[in-house]
Design a protein around this motif. Structure first.
Motif, PDB file in Angstrom:
ATOM      1  N   ALA A   1       0.812  -1.212   0.000  1.00 19.81           N
ATOM      2  CA  ALA A   1       0.000   0.000   0.000  1.00 19.81           C
ATOM      3  C   ALA A   1       0.846   1.263   0.000  1.00 19.81           C
ATOM      4  O   ALA A   1       0.306   2.377   0.039  1.00 19.81           O
ATOM      5  N   GLY A   2       2.176   1.111  -0.027  1.00 19.11           N
ATOM      6  CA  GLY A   2       3.061   2.262  -0.020  1.00 19.11           C
ATOM      7  C   GLY A   2       3.114   2.969   1.318  1.00 19.11           C
ATOM      8  O   GLY A   2       3.325   4.185   1.372  1.00 19.11           O
ATOM      9  N   LEU A   3       2.960   2.214   2.409  1.00 21.18           N
ATOM     10  CA  LEU A   3       3.015   2.809   3.744  1.00 21.18           C
ATOM     11  C   LEU A   3       4.401   2.641   4.354  1.00 21.18           C
ATOM     12  O   LEU A   3       4.962   1.529   4.336  1.00 21.18           O
ATOM     13  N   PRO A   4       4.971   3.697   4.923  1.00 23.27           N
ATOM     14  CA  PRO A   4       6.202   3.528   5.703  1.00 23.27           C
ATOM     15  C   PRO A   4       5.903   2.650   6.915  1.00 23.27           C
ATOM     16  O   PRO A   4       4.790   2.670   7.451  1.00 23.27           O
ATOM     17  N   LEU A   5       6.879   1.877   7.340  1.00 21.55           N
ATOM     18  CA  LEU A   5       6.693   1.012   8.495  1.00 21.55           C
ATOM     19  C   LEU A   5       7.263   1.653   9.748  1.00 21.55           C
ATOM     20  O   LEU A   5       8.282   2.333   9.710  1.00 21.55           O
ATOM     21  N   VAL A   6       6.573   1.421  10.864  1.00 22.10           N
ATOM     22  CA  VAL A   6       7.107   1.717  12.189  1.00 22.10           C
ATOM     23  C   VAL A   6       7.170   0.364  12.879  1.00 22.10           C
ATOM     24  O   VAL A   6       6.141  -0.201  13.238  1.00 22.10           O
ATOM     25  N   ALA A   7       8.364  -0.180  13.015  1.00 21.07           N
ATOM     26  CA  ALA A   7       8.504  -1.591  13.361  1.00 21.07           C
ATOM     27  C   ALA A   7       9.465  -1.818  14.517  1.00 21.07           C
ATOM     28  O   ALA A   7      10.464  -1.109  14.648  1.00 21.07           O
ATOM     29  N   SER A   8       9.166  -2.840  15.326  1.00 18.24           N
ATOM     30  CA  SER A   8      10.045  -3.176  16.443  1.00 18.24           C
ATOM     31  C   SER A   8      10.879  -4.432  16.242  1.00 18.24           C
ATOM     32  O   SER A   8      11.884  -4.593  16.936  1.00 18.24           O
ATOM     33  N   PRO A   9      10.507  -5.388  15.341  1.00 24.31           N
ATOM     34  CA  PRO A   9      11.339  -6.591  15.220  1.00 24.31           C
ATOM     35  C   PRO A   9      12.792  -6.273  14.880  1.00 24.31           C
ATOM     36  O   PRO A   9      13.072  -5.357  14.110  1.00 24.31           O
ATOM     37  N   GLU A  10      13.680  -7.061  15.450  1.00 21.95           N
ATOM     38  CA  GLU A  10      15.104  -6.881  15.207  1.00 21.95           C
ATOM     39  C   GLU A  10      15.563  -7.804  14.085  1.00 21.95           C
ATOM     40  O   GLU A  10      14.783  -8.545  13.507  1.00 21.95           O
ATOM     41  N   GLY A  11      16.837  -7.735  13.751  1.00 19.71           N
ATOM     42  CA  GLY A  11      17.396  -8.651  12.780  1.00 19.71           C
ATOM     43  C   GLY A  11      17.061  -8.293  11.341  1.00 19.71           C
ATOM     44  O   GLY A  11      17.271  -7.158  10.898  1.00 19.71           O
ATOM     45  N   GLU A  12      16.502  -9.255  10.607  1.00 14.09           N
ATOM     46  CA  GLU A  12      16.329  -9.132   9.169  1.00 14.09           C
ATOM     47  C   GLU A  12      15.423  -7.971   8.774  1.00 14.09           C
ATOM     48  O   GLU A  12      15.748  -7.203   7.868  1.00 14.09           O
ATOM     49  N   LEU A  13      14.272  -7.819   9.443  1.00 12.56           N
ATOM     50  CA  LEU A  13      13.353  -6.741   9.075  1.00 12.56           C
ATOM     51  C   LEU A  13      13.981  -5.376   9.320  1.00 12.56           C
ATOM     52  O   LEU A  13      13.870  -4.472   8.485  1.00 12.56           O
ATOM     53  N   ARG A  14      14.639  -5.223  10.445  1.00 17.19           N
ATOM     54  CA  ARG A  14      15.278  -3.937  10.745  1.00 17.19           C
ATOM     55  C   ARG A  14      16.326  -3.599   9.686  1.00 17.19           C
ATOM     56  O   ARG A  14      16.415  -2.461   9.219  1.00 17.19           O
ATOM     57  N   ALA A  15      17.094  -4.602   9.262  1.00 21.14           N
ATOM     58  CA  ALA A  15      18.112  -4.381   8.235  1.00 21.14           C
ATOM     59  C   ALA A  15      17.476  -3.990   6.901  1.00 21.14           C
ATOM     60  O   ALA A  15      17.975  -3.103   6.202  1.00 21.14           O
ATOM     61  N   ILE A  16      16.349  -4.622   6.559  1.00 19.23           N
ATOM     62  CA  ILE A  16      15.656  -4.303   5.310  1.00 19.23           C
ATOM     63  C   ILE A  16      15.179  -2.860   5.310  1.00 19.23           C
ATOM     64  O   ILE A  16      15.374  -2.106   4.348  1.00 19.23           O
ATOM     65  N   LEU A  17      14.562  -2.444   6.413  1.00 20.88           N
ATOM     66  CA  LEU A  17      14.016  -1.088   6.494  1.00 20.88           C
ATOM     67  C   LEU A  17      15.121  -0.042   6.482  1.00 20.88           C
ATOM     68  O   LEU A  17      15.002   0.994   5.821  1.00 20.88           O
ATOM     69  N   GLU A  18      16.175  -0.298   7.227  1.00 24.54           N
ATOM     70  CA  GLU A  18      17.278   0.670   7.277  1.00 24.54           C
ATOM     71  C   GLU A  18      17.978   0.788   5.935  1.00 24.54           C
ATOM     72  O   GLU A  18      18.357   1.889   5.513  1.00 24.54           O
ATOM     73  N   ASP A  19      18.133  -0.334   5.241  1.00 26.93           N
ATOM     74  CA  ASP A  19      18.794  -0.313   3.942  1.00 26.93           C
ATOM     75  C   ASP A  19      17.956   0.426   2.902  1.00 26.93           C
ATOM     76  O   ASP A  19      18.481   1.211   2.100  1.00 26.93           O
ATOM     77  N   ALA A  20      16.632   0.205   2.918  1.00 28.56           N
ATOM     78  CA  ALA A  20      15.749   0.836   1.934  1.00 28.56           C
ATOM     79  C   ALA A  20      15.259   2.205   2.386  1.00 28.56           C
ATOM     80  O   ALA A  20      14.672   2.944   1.585  1.00 28.56           O
ATOM     81  N   ARG A  21      15.462   2.534   3.665  1.00 33.03           N
ATOM     82  CA  ARG A  21      14.939   3.778   4.235  1.00 33.03           C
ATOM     83  C   ARG A  21      13.428   3.872   4.033  1.00 33.03           C
ATOM     84  O   ARG A  21      12.886   4.902   3.641  1.00 33.03           O
ATOM     85  N   ALA A  22      12.776   2.745   4.329  1.00 31.72           N
ATOM     86  CA  ALA A  22      11.334   2.644   4.108  1.00 31.72           C
ATOM     87  C   ALA A  22      10.548   2.653   5.409  1.00 31.72           C
ATOM     88  O   ALA A  22       9.377   2.274   5.440  1.00 31.72           O
ATOM     89  N   GLY A  23      11.173   3.093   6.490  1.00 29.97           N
ATOM     90  CA  GLY A  23      10.466   3.146   7.755  1.00 29.97           C
ATOM     91  C   GLY A  23      11.406   3.469   8.898  1.00 29.97           C
ATOM     92  O   GLY A  23      12.604   3.691   8.702  1.00 29.97           O
TER      93      GLY A  23
END
Length: 416
Positions: A331-353
């Motif tokens: 839906a093109g929504l930025p994420l506000v997320a707490s999981p660590e590890g893989e998801l955090r790395a994905i978001l930080e790399d893409a700057r998508a949340g």
């Protein structure tokens, strides 16, 4: 090629408004590629906690896709003795009914139902068929996480036979797949083997949800959309359970409301589960926190279309890349997320949340407030989320690759 899938916890393609998850998306992709698919499932709806209208037995639901329903017992809690017994009964039913059904060329069996997965691996060994085990949760270890520290040794001891069962079924798999790297690493360690070329990660992904015509939106959701107009809309979609529970969102909403910002925000928490009543009660006196319940795909599309951010709350230290991640990104929504590890790395790399500390409502309130106060940042992250989904997580791309992988495993199995 004839393909059997076993999965007893996901929505079945019973109608056009059903939003399919991992196994459903894989089933349709296999059928679209010309394969004959049989999905072994349960008559008990795991999410809705009710029996579905279809009786046990086989029925063809779509071209190339049939469903064999096994009689499932009811349970109210996802982690309970009744569910444990229900899983055992379904595995026994599968063993009995599969012996009477036309043999497949390959079996793809899903965990966490390790009793059913164990029977699927045994079936493959008996008939000399390749079996792919798709790991979605680290059962039975996950049960240890929900008991007090003093009880953990006793629970580990009680689960020793189950852990041996999981070790045996993973060791006996032709290939192990998963939806995230950490789960695949866990499964390979339990199997006691090194990663091979057939052991792969395929993220869950999602389909784009088509826009919803105004006339199809339910009155309940239409009312929520109307009162949310002009506000920064915070969305949660999912289960109200032990690990995925939006109570931290309600606590963050209260902080923001107490800062006299109630008219600036709307919080929409969609879904159902054993924790819903408690979360709803915690939102008492906050008219900008809305609970539309478990909603159909057209209502979900309507809600996501007005969203500003999607929240992924998990306990501190927890690692996950759940379905809701891909729902928000689609839906093109930025994420506000707490999981660590893989998801955090994905978001930080893409700057998508942005991230927050698990279960820390002040950290979550700060993250939400930051994006609300900096609309340019939120807009850039929304654009990045859309690109991330298009490039990496669109379901058609993921499941085409998954289908090709299953074809490869089947070919290698025949050659072996």
């Amino acid at each position: 090629m004839r393909v059997w899938l076993t999965e007893i916890g996901e929505p079945l393609p019973t109608g056009p408004s059903v939003r399919l998850l991992r196994t459903g998306l894989l089933a349709r992709s296999l059928a679209a590629s010309g394969h004959e698919v049989v999905w072994w499932a349960s008559t008990f709806d795991h999410d809705g906690k009710r029996q579905i209208a279809w009786p046990p037995g086989f029925r063809q639901v779509e071209s190339g896709l049939g469903i064999y329903l096994l009689a499932g017992s009811e349970y109210r809690k996802n982690m309970s003795l009744r569910r444990y017994i229900a899983d055992i009964q379904l595995a026994r039913s599968f063993k009995r009914e599969s012996a009477r059904f036309r043999k497949p060329d390959i079996v793809v069996t899903s965990m966490p139902s390790y009793f059913l997965a164990s029977e699927a691996v045994s079936y493959g060994a008996t008939h000399q068929l390749p079996v792919v085990v798709d790991v979605q949760d680290p059962w039975p270890e996950i049960f240890v996480d929900v008991v007090p520290r003093w009880a953990k040794p006793a629970v580990l001891a009680a689960l020793a036979p189950d852990r041996r069962r999981v070790r045996a079924l993973l060791h006996g798999a032709t290939a192990i797949t998963s939806m995230m790297e950490t789960l695949l690493t866990w499964a390979l360690a339990r199997a006691g083997r090194e990663r091979g070329s057939l052991d792969q990660v395929f993220h869950i992904g999602a389909d784009y949800l088509p826009p919803t015509e105004a006339t199809r939106v339910s009155a309940n959701v239409r009312g929520i959309i109307d009162v949310s107009s002009g506000r920064f809309v915070v969305i949660y979609v999912g289960t109200f359970g032990r690990f995925t529970n939006p109570r931290v969102i309600v606590a963050a909403a209260r902080v923001l409301n107490e800062q006299r910002q109630q008219d600036r925000y709307s919080f929409i928490l969609a879904g159902d589960g054993p924790g819903l009543a408690a979360v709803r009660a915690s939102a008492s006196g906050m008219p900008n926190v809305h609970f539309p319940g478990r909603i159909a795909a057209h209502d979900l599309s309507a809600i996501l279309s007005i969203g500003s951010v999607g929240v992924v709350p998990y306990p501190r230290g927890h690692q996950a890349v759940p379905n809701k991640v891909f729902t928000y990104l689609a839906a093109g929504l930025p994420l506000v997320a707490s999981p660590e590890g893989e998801l955090r790395a994905i978001l930080e790399d893409a700057r998508a949340g942005v991230t927050f500390e698990g279960e820390d409502h002040m950290s979550l309130a700060d993250a939400i407030s930051r994006l609300e106060r900096h609309p340019d940042l939120a807009t850039r992250m929304a654009a990045a989320a859309a690109v991330l989904f298009r490039d990496r997580f669109e379901a058609s791309k993921i499941y085409d690759k998954f289908v090709h992988h299953i074809e490869r495993v089947a070919m290698d199995g025949r050659e072996a």
